[in-house]
Motif scaffolding. Structure first.
Motif, mmCIF file in Angstrom:
data_model
loop_
_atom_site.group_PDB
_atom_site.id
_atom_site.type_symbol
_atom_site.label_atom_id
_atom_site.label_comp_id
_atom_site.label_asym_id
_atom_site.label_seq_id
_atom_site.Cartn_x
_atom_site.Cartn_y
_atom_site.Cartn_z
ATOM 1 N N LEU A 58 48.066 56.794 -45.782
ATOM 2 C CA LEU A 58 47.135 57.786 -45.485
ATOM 3 C C LEU A 58 46.720 58.217 -44.329
ATOM 4 O O LEU A 58 46.133 59.368 -43.753
ATOM 5 C CB LEU A 58 46.087 58.011 -46.674
ATOM 6 C CG LEU A 58 46.355 58.424 -48.179
ATOM 7 C CD1 LEU A 58 45.327 58.479 -49.155
ATOM 8 C CD2 LEU A 58 47.224 59.894 -48.342
ATOM 9 N N ASN A 59 46.380 56.933 -43.420
ATOM 10 C CA ASN A 59 45.833 56.806 -42.191
ATOM 11 C C ASN A 59 46.883 56.983 -41.022
ATOM 12 O O ASN A 59 46.670 56.735 -39.923
ATOM 13 C CB ASN A 59 45.075 55.696 -42.073
ATOM 14 C CG ASN A 59 43.979 55.304 -43.032
ATOM 15 O OD1 ASN A 59 43.077 56.525 -43.124
ATOM 16 N ND2 ASN A 59 43.724 53.952 -43.369
ATOM 17 N N ASN A 60 47.959 57.092 -41.547
ATOM 18 C CA ASN A 60 49.374 57.161 -40.545
ATOM 19 C C ASN A 60 49.442 58.883 -39.852
ATOM 20 O O ASN A 60 48.941 59.313 -40.823
ATOM 21 C CB ASN A 60 50.493 57.029 -41.284
ATOM 22 C CG ASN A 60 50.713 55.264 -41.612
ATOM 23 O OD1 ASN A 60 49.910 54.452 -40.984
ATOM 24 N ND2 ASN A 60 51.309 54.950 -42.512
ATOM 25 N N ALA A 61 49.996 58.808 -38.953
ATOM 26 C CA ALA A 61 50.082 60.077 -38.359
ATOM 27 C C ALA A 61 51.337 61.076 -38.926
ATOM 28 O O ALA A 61 52.362 60.467 -39.226
ATOM 29 C CB ALA A 61 50.279 60.234 -36.722
ATOM 30 N N ALA A 62 50.939 62.101 -39.202
ATOM 31 C CA ALA A 62 52.066 63.247 -39.758
ATOM 32 C C ALA A 62 52.873 63.755 -38.680
ATOM 33 O O ALA A 62 52.259 64.540 -37.703
ATOM 34 C CB ALA A 62 51.403 64.314 -40.669
ATOM 35 N N ASN A 63 54.092 63.633 -38.606
ATOM 36 C CA ASN A 63 55.122 64.369 -37.542
ATOM 37 C C ASN A 63 55.661 65.645 -37.877
ATOM 38 O O ASN A 63 56.741 66.009 -37.776
ATOM 39 C CB ASN A 63 55.985 63.100 -37.214
ATOM 40 C CG ASN A 63 55.835 62.319 -36.862
ATOM 41 O OD1 ASN A 63 54.769 62.023 -36.078
ATOM 42 N ND2 ASN A 63 56.103 60.966 -37.398
ATOM 43 N N PHE A 64 54.826 66.530 -38.335
ATOM 44 C CA PHE A 64 55.161 67.891 -38.808
ATOM 45 C C PHE A 64 53.951 68.924 -38.521
ATOM 46 O O PHE A 64 52.697 68.464 -38.789
ATOM 47 C CB PHE A 64 55.683 68.102 -40.028
ATOM 48 C CG PHE A 64 54.966 67.624 -41.254
ATOM 49 C CD1 PHE A 64 53.871 68.474 -41.936
ATOM 50 C CD2 PHE A 64 55.067 66.497 -41.766
ATOM 51 C CE1 PHE A 64 53.087 67.910 -42.993
ATOM 52 C CE2 PHE A 64 54.211 65.774 -42.807
ATOM 53 C CZ PHE A 64 53.259 66.649 -43.459
ATOM 54 N N ASP A 77 48.079 64.661 -36.935
ATOM 55 C CA ASP A 77 47.045 64.287 -37.780
ATOM 56 C C ASP A 77 47.276 63.513 -38.824
ATOM 57 O O ASP A 77 48.423 63.147 -39.169
ATOM 58 C CB ASP A 77 46.163 65.618 -38.383
ATOM 59 C CG ASP A 77 45.265 66.375 -37.141
ATOM 60 O OD1 ASP A 77 45.375 65.602 -36.057
ATOM 61 O OD2 ASP A 77 45.058 67.458 -37.320
ATOM 62 N N THR A 78 46.399 62.694 -39.479
ATOM 63 C CA THR A 78 46.714 62.128 -40.568
ATOM 64 C C THR A 78 47.296 62.784 -41.910
ATOM 65 O O THR A 78 46.878 63.678 -42.159
ATOM 66 C CB THR A 78 45.608 61.091 -41.021
ATOM 67 O OG1 THR A 78 44.641 61.753 -41.468
ATOM 68 C CG2 THR A 78 45.022 60.211 -39.653
ATOM 69 N N TYR A 79 48.070 61.798 -42.764
ATOM 70 C CA TYR A 79 48.475 62.163 -43.862
ATOM 71 C C TYR A 79 47.231 62.660 -44.979
ATOM 72 O O TYR A 79 47.375 63.424 -45.537
ATOM 73 C CB TYR A 79 49.137 61.236 -44.604
ATOM 74 C CG TYR A 79 50.454 61.044 -43.939
ATOM 75 C CD1 TYR A 79 51.623 62.186 -43.613
ATOM 76 C CD2 TYR A 79 51.023 59.839 -43.668
ATOM 77 C CE1 TYR A 79 52.876 61.880 -43.398
ATOM 78 C CE2 TYR A 79 52.339 59.688 -42.991
ATOM 79 C CZ TYR A 79 53.182 60.715 -42.812
ATOM 80 O OH TYR A 79 54.311 60.541 -42.201
ATOM 81 N N ALA A 80 46.114 61.815 -44.688
ATOM 82 C CA ALA A 80 44.900 62.323 -45.263
ATOM 83 C C ALA A 80 44.497 63.675 -44.977
ATOM 84 O O ALA A 80 44.054 64.544 -45.999
ATOM 85 C CB ALA A 80 43.651 61.281 -45.046
ATOM 86 N N ARG A 81 44.730 64.049 -43.609
ATOM 87 C CA ARG A 81 44.322 65.349 -43.356
ATOM 88 C C ARG A 81 45.306 66.581 -44.099
ATOM 89 O O ARG A 81 44.784 67.523 -44.361
ATOM 90 C CB ARG A 81 44.230 65.753 -42.180
ATOM 91 C CG ARG A 81 43.772 66.906 -41.120
ATOM 92 C CD ARG A 81 42.575 66.874 -41.168
ATOM 93 N NE ARG A 81 41.631 67.932 -40.427
ATOM 94 C CZ ARG A 81 40.534 68.195 -40.472
ATOM 95 N NH1 ARG A 81 39.597 67.467 -41.108
ATOM 96 N NH2 ARG A 81 39.992 69.317 -39.944
ATOM 97 N N VAL A 82 46.538 66.012 -44.125
ATOM 98 C CA VAL A 82 47.590 66.864 -44.935
ATOM 99 C C VAL A 82 47.120 67.070 -45.983
ATOM 100 O O VAL A 82 47.337 68.219 -46.975
ATOM 101 C CB VAL A 82 49.088 66.229 -44.773
ATOM 102 C CG1 VAL A 82 50.076 66.874 -45.573
ATOM 103 C CG2 VAL A 82 49.316 66.107 -43.533
#
Length: 392
Positions: A58-64, A77-82
């Motif tokens: 969840l702390n990794n960056a989302a590439n989309f 932004d992070t997957y938690a933000r997603v």
């Protein structure tokens, strides 16, 4: 000696209660063994494939990127933000559909009981048509056959150069807080308190003297005049960000994307057909003598419906209405079919494909829908308890 034989007989296999307890214990043991077997296989397969478990991803960056987000979001932004974006988008479409389906279903349900033959038949056709077409097909109809066939941004339908409708969505002015926003908000709160106090005062006066007093002109004046007066002194409460055509698309304002519009329209129309039948059955469950008693008192039909029929019908309406609200939340997951960025599309789709954390993403998505449904059930049960008839 006789007491020992009695106790021994109570624990005998011929005792139905003893056999029932044994069967229940065996069922629990079998269930626990089955669950343990599934967990063991899951852990083994995950370790063999080298997939790390846990929620650290969840702390990794989302590439989309995400086309619609109610909170700030940028690629990276992070997957938690997603997760938050998907959650808010799911809550948005669910809330819109619950409101629109309730209003439309209530109107259609009353029309179904109308004395006007044409209105009654049209409402029946509406109900029988839309509740028997699968919701996914209705979503496809609104999205591909209606909204995607609208003109492009350069030929968009506009209203006074403020609102623009095209195949890119519905663009509207967006309010931005001004320097007088806080003062206007406080003034509006004061106006609401004063309006409630005025209404209660007039109601008590009517109960004591029997002389009615109109409250609504003064209530409207309070709610409108007081905030406007404060804005005149402290400055405007809002500034409007008006959309404008820039290149091939609009910039500024707020947009209602076609995916959201299609989903909200389809689910609202589909569910309203069921809600209409719930309203009709609830009203018809009230004894006809209540209608006759209201007529004998000279009450007009609107007052009879509001003060006599609906309060009694709500105890029948609320339980199936709760089920329809839950169906709206669950059917909102069909948004993935047209690309609306809800929980299923984002978390059980994009995030799962990028991270491979199938167990975690699916568990989070299922948990979100479970919590939302339980909250709706809890609130509706509280409302149901307040509307229930209490025998004294």
């Amino acid at each position: 000696m006789q007491h020992r034989q009695t106790v021994k007989g109570n624990f005998s296999l011929t005792n139905p209660a003893v056999r029932a307890w044994i069967y229940q214990i065996l069922a629990v043991v079998v269930l626990l063994v089955f669950i343990g077997h599934l967990l063991h296989n899951t852990v083994t397969n995950v370790s063999h494939r080298g997939i790390t478990s846990g929620f650290g991803f969840l702390n990794n960056a989302a590439n989309f990127g995400i086309v619609q987000h109610l909170i700030d979001f940028e690629q990276g932004d992070t997957y938690a933000r997603v997760f938050l974006v998907g959650l808010f988008n799911t809550l948005l479409v669910s809330a819109l559909c619950i409101v629109f389906a309730s209003i439309l279903g209530f109107i259609i349900g009353l029309a179904r009981l109308s004395e006007n033959w044409l209105l009654r038949k049209l409402s029946m056709i509406y109900i029988e048509t839309f509740r028997n077409i699968p919701p996914l097909l209705q979503i496809f109809f609104w999205y591909f056959a209606v909204l995607r066939n609208l003109p492009g941004p350069r030929n968009s339908i506009n209203a006074s150069e403020l609102i623009f409708l095209s195949n890119r969505g519905l663009y509207m002015p967006y309010p931005v807080a001004g320097e007088g926003a806080l003062a206007a908000l406080i003034a509006f709160g004061v106006a609401i308190v004063a309006a409630v106090g005025l209404y209660r005062f007039n109601k008590k006066h009517q109960m004591k003297t029997g002389e009615p007093r109109r409250s609504w002109p003064w209530i409207i004046l309070l709610l409108v005049a007081l905030p406007l007066l404060v804005q005149w002194v402290a400055g405007p409460a809002v500034h409007w960000d008006v959309p404008a055509l820039r290149g091939f698309n609009f910039r500024g304002g707020v947009v209602l994307i076609p995916e959201l519009a299609a989903l909200a329209l389809a689910l609202s129309v589909y569910t309203s057909a069921f809600i209409a039948e719930v309203i009709r059955s609830g009203i018809q469950s009230v004894p006809h003598g209540q209608h006759e008693a209201a007529r004998s008192l000279g009450l007009p039909n609107p007052v009879t419906l509001k003060q006599v029929i609906l309060p009694q019908a709500m105890r029948v309406i609320i339980p199936p209405l709760t089920s329809q609200y839950l169906n709206i939340v669950k059917n909102s997951s069909l948004a993935a079919a047209i690309g609306y960025p809800d929980m299923v599309s984002l978390f059980a789709g994009s995030v799962l494909n990028q991270t491979g954390q199938a167990i975690e993403t699916i568990a989070i998505t299922m948990g979100v829908y479970l919590v939302i449904s339980l909250c709706i059930s809890f609130l509706m049960n509280i409302y149901n308890q307040r509307k229930a008839l209490v025998e004294r």
